[in-house]
Design an enzyme around this catalytic site. Structure first.
Site, PDB file in Angstrom:
ATOM      1  CB  ALA A 105      -0.920   0.019   1.241  1.00 20.87           C
ATOM      2  CB  CYS A 106       0.528   4.570  -0.959  1.00 20.44           C
ATOM      3  SG  CYS A 106      -0.769   5.407   0.098  1.00 20.44           S
ATOM      4  CG  LEU A 107       5.955   4.111   1.071  1.00 19.85           C
ATOM      5  CD1 LEU A 107       7.328   4.767   0.531  1.00 19.85           C
ATOM      6  CD2 LEU A 107       6.331   2.965   1.951  1.00 19.85           C
ATOM      7  CB  SER A 121      -1.461   3.429   4.352  1.00 19.31           C
ATOM      8  OG  SER A 121      -0.252   2.556   3.819  1.00 19.31           O
TER       9      SER A 121
END
Length: 285
Positions: A181-183, A185
């Site tokens: 997941a994108c950083l 998050s």
């Protein structure tokens, strides 16, 4: 994986997916290089041939290594590729990092991709969301629905384990790739998202992966780094305790902790009330 090992119910879902894709005729796939979007892209290629385009977005909150890996895989699959980029840090609602952060991020992304799809002559934009994604707190689902993105894996009824089964059978090298997941998050809600934090997380997670850890998350709590790994890999972290502490303090963290609960998706959502989660989930349906 042998054909007979895959249940008939999964085969039926795959046939349903094929029918959905054939009905669309010409599609653009939002391609991240993970197992879900890779499976969608491969099946779309099988059903539609050269009427498929993989759009790959460079992002300020995704590691460059993930973008490069996605491009490499799309090239190996032999599909047409369109590269683009998104600038999340220009979105004040994203940077503020409230619980609806993902909604604002995905709205900007999907609006951009839909504009590209229209310009390039594609009637449908597909993503890789599956049925399992409906069970977590995911404000981005509302943005996806509002922007008219089609989730063919959800429409066919696929869960993650089934996708991995079929991806392995298709020979996709990412069939067992850990979820990513994108950083952003990794940063607690209400804490401003800043580039240096993203860089710390990126370098920290890359270091842990270099030690042979498979599924990792580094959660950013100001001067504290909270490391999550699968329970069976906790001992491996302890074996490299000194190296990890040295690396993370060099990145600017003062304290380096290991979460004994282990890796789990959406651990930053644990602070949210059930009513908040349900409100967003209802809006995304």
């Amino acid at each position: 994986m042998e054909l007979e090992q895959i249940p008939a119910a999964v085969r039926e879902k795959d046939e349903r997916l094929g029918a959905i894709l054939r009905e669309m005729g010409r599609v653009m796939v939002a391609f991240s290089g993970g197992v879900d979007s890779s499976f969608v892209l491969k099946r779309a290629q099988q059903e539609l041939g050269d009427q498929v385009l993989a759009v790959i977005a460079a992002s300020e909150t995704f590691p460059t290594r993930e973008f490069d890996a996605a491009v490499k895989l799309a090239e190996e699959l032999g599909v047409r590729i369109h590269k683009t980029e998104v600038k999340e840090f220009e979105n004040a609602d994203f940077v503020a990092n409230n619980p609806d952060r993902c909604y604002h991020c995905k709205t900007g992304l999907y609006a951009h991709l839909q504009t590209l799809a229209r310009e390039l002559g594609y009637s449908y934009l597909l993503d890789g969301s599956n049925v399992d994604d409906l069970g977590d707190y995911r404000p981005g689902l509302q943005a996806k629905n509002e922007q008219g993105v089609r989730s063919t894996l959800q429409e066919a009824g696929f869960v993650k384990t089934e996708i991995r089964q079929l991806a392995k059978e298709l020979g996709l090298p990412v069939w067992d790739k850990p979820s990513f997941a994108c950083l952003s998050s990794r940063i607690p809600y209400g804490t401003k998202i800043e580039k240096y934090k993203i860089d710390q997380l990126d370098e920290g997670e890359a270091f842990l992966i270099s030690l042979g850890l498979l599924q990792v998350r580094v959660r950013h709590h100001d001067k504290i780094a909270r490391i999550e790994v699968m329970p069976e890999e906790i001992n491996k972290v302890l074996e490299h305790r000194e190296l990890i502490f040295e690396k993370f303090t060099s990145l600017g963290f003062t304290y380096v902790t290991l979460d004994l609960a282990g890796y789990r998706t959406g651990s930053m959502n644990e602070v949210l009330s059930q009513s908040t989660k349900q409100k967003v989930k209802d809006a995304s349906l």
